[in-house]
Write an enzyme that holds these catalytic residues in place. Structure first.
Site, PDB file in Angstrom:
ATOM      1  N   ASP A  12     -23.809  14.837 -22.510  1.00 60.70           N
ATOM      2  CA  ASP A  12     -23.697  15.823 -23.575  1.00 60.70           C
ATOM      3  C   ASP A  12     -25.120  16.229 -23.979  1.00 60.70           C
ATOM      4  OD1 ASP A  12     -22.473  17.272 -25.803  1.00 60.70           O
ATOM      5  OD2 ASP A  12     -23.266  15.656 -27.049  1.00 60.70           O
ATOM      6  N   ASP A  14     -26.203  18.263 -27.517  1.00 59.61           N
ATOM      7  CA  ASP A  14     -26.490  18.137 -28.951  1.00 59.61           C
ATOM      8  C   ASP A  14     -26.088  16.763 -29.472  1.00 59.61           C
ATOM      9  OD1 ASP A  14     -27.511  20.806 -29.634  1.00 59.61           O
ATOM     10  OD2 ASP A  14     -25.529  21.489 -29.019  1.00 59.61           O
ATOM     11  N   THR A 107     -21.817  20.415 -21.865  1.00 55.81           N
ATOM     12  CA  THR A 107     -22.035  20.743 -23.265  1.00 55.81           C
ATOM     13  C   THR A 107     -21.088  21.828 -23.746  1.00 55.81           C
ATOM     14  OG1 THR A 107     -23.673  21.627 -24.844  1.00 55.81           O
ATOM     15  CG2 THR A 107     -23.871  22.337 -22.554  1.00 55.81           C
ATOM     16  N   SER A 108     -20.790  21.813 -25.046  1.00 51.99           N
ATOM     17  CA  SER A 108     -19.989  22.865 -25.651  1.00 51.99           C
ATOM     18  C   SER A 108     -20.836  24.081 -25.996  1.00 51.99           C
ATOM     19  CB  SER A 108     -19.290  22.338 -26.913  1.00 51.99           C
ATOM     20  OG  SER A 108     -18.326  21.361 -26.577  1.00 51.99           O
ATOM     21  N   LYS A 139     -13.984  20.613 -25.637  1.00 53.22           N
ATOM     22  CA  LYS A 139     -13.747  19.218 -25.968  1.00 53.22           C
ATOM     23  C   LYS A 139     -12.950  19.188 -27.265  1.00 53.22           C
ATOM     24  CE  LYS A 139     -18.343  17.996 -24.146  1.00 53.22           C
ATOM     25  NZ  LYS A 139     -19.695  17.508 -24.478  1.00 53.22           N
ATOM     26  N   ASP A 164     -22.193  11.801 -28.284  1.00 54.25           N
ATOM     27  CA  ASP A 164     -22.442  11.416 -29.677  1.00 54.25           C
ATOM     28  C   ASP A 164     -21.278  11.707 -30.602  1.00 54.25           C
ATOM     29  OD1 ASP A 164     -23.479  14.019 -31.727  1.00 54.25           O
ATOM     30  OD2 ASP A 164     -22.891  14.360 -29.647  1.00 54.25           O
TER      31      ASP A 164
END
Length: 216
Positions: A12, A14, A107-108, A139, A164
């Site tokens: 991931d 962030d 990642t989003s 996600k 995270d």
């Protein structure tokens, strides 16, 4: 000292490699104010999701077309704001230890936002990136992690995820993967292992081409 064996790592961004909390808080507090929502409550659900998915949770009666449109504006705002964007402690050394070894960013964030934030934090981009544009579901859907594993050429069970956020950890589990939680948000969601920062992670190459992930 947990030790996990893997053939590839899925990362991931962030909160895992990049600390962008300052930007996220500024943008989403402003958004909450425009919609008459409690900002602290909003910030509890934003991490890990694509923006339109967060908006759907917070404004369940609003048409998705409006969420997509407003998310485009939010992405532009977040991309333009890099004040306070820094790497998570240990991220440079961690990524250096993965050079030439199978790993992907999942990642989003959009590709533009991911590229901007990684550069702002002084981090190199992994060779494979699965960004928001490349999945049909945010996600906690496992699609992104499954796509990352497939592009690297490995089965889900051979991958270890670094995450995270609650929704990211849930996505990794739904994909059938083990997950190392990074930072305070991850600790309460029972990841396979947990670290305060990437400074506590060591990657060792195995003779068969695999990886050993050692958590101090």
């Amino acid at each position: 000292m947990p030790v996990l064996s893997a053939k590839a790592l899925l990362l991931d961004m962030d909160g895992t490699l990049v600390n962008s909390d300052a930007v996220v808080e500024r943008c989403w507090r402003a958004w909450a104010g425009r919609h008459g929502l409690d900002a602290d409550a909003v910030l509890k659900v934003v991490h890990g999701r694509q923006g339109h998915a967060t908006m759907a949770v917070l404004l369940p009666d609003r048409p998705m077309a409006e969420n997509y449109a407003e998310n485009a504006l939010m992405l532009a705002e977040e991309t333009a704001d890099t004040d306070g964007v820094v790497q998570v402690p240990g991220a440079t050394a961690f990524l250096a230890s993965l050079d030439g070894r199978p790993h992907a960013l999942v990642t989003s964030a959009s590709e533009e936002l991911a590229t901007t934030r990684m550069a702002a934090a002084g981090l190199p981009l992994p060779p494979v990136m699965v960004t928001a544009e490349r999945v049909s579901a945010s996600k906690p859907d496992p699609e992104g992690f499954l796509k990352g594993a497939a592009e690297l050429g490995f089965a889900p069970e051979d991958c270890v995820v670094f995450e995270d956020a609650e929704v990211g950890i849930a996505a990794a589990r739904a994909a059938g993967m083990r997950v190392i939680g990074v930072g305070p948000r991850a600790a309460v969601h029972a990841p396979t292992a947990h670290v305060d920062s990437l400074e506590r992670v060591r990657i060792e190459a195995l003779a068969d081409g695999g990886l050993r992930v050692v958590v101090d």
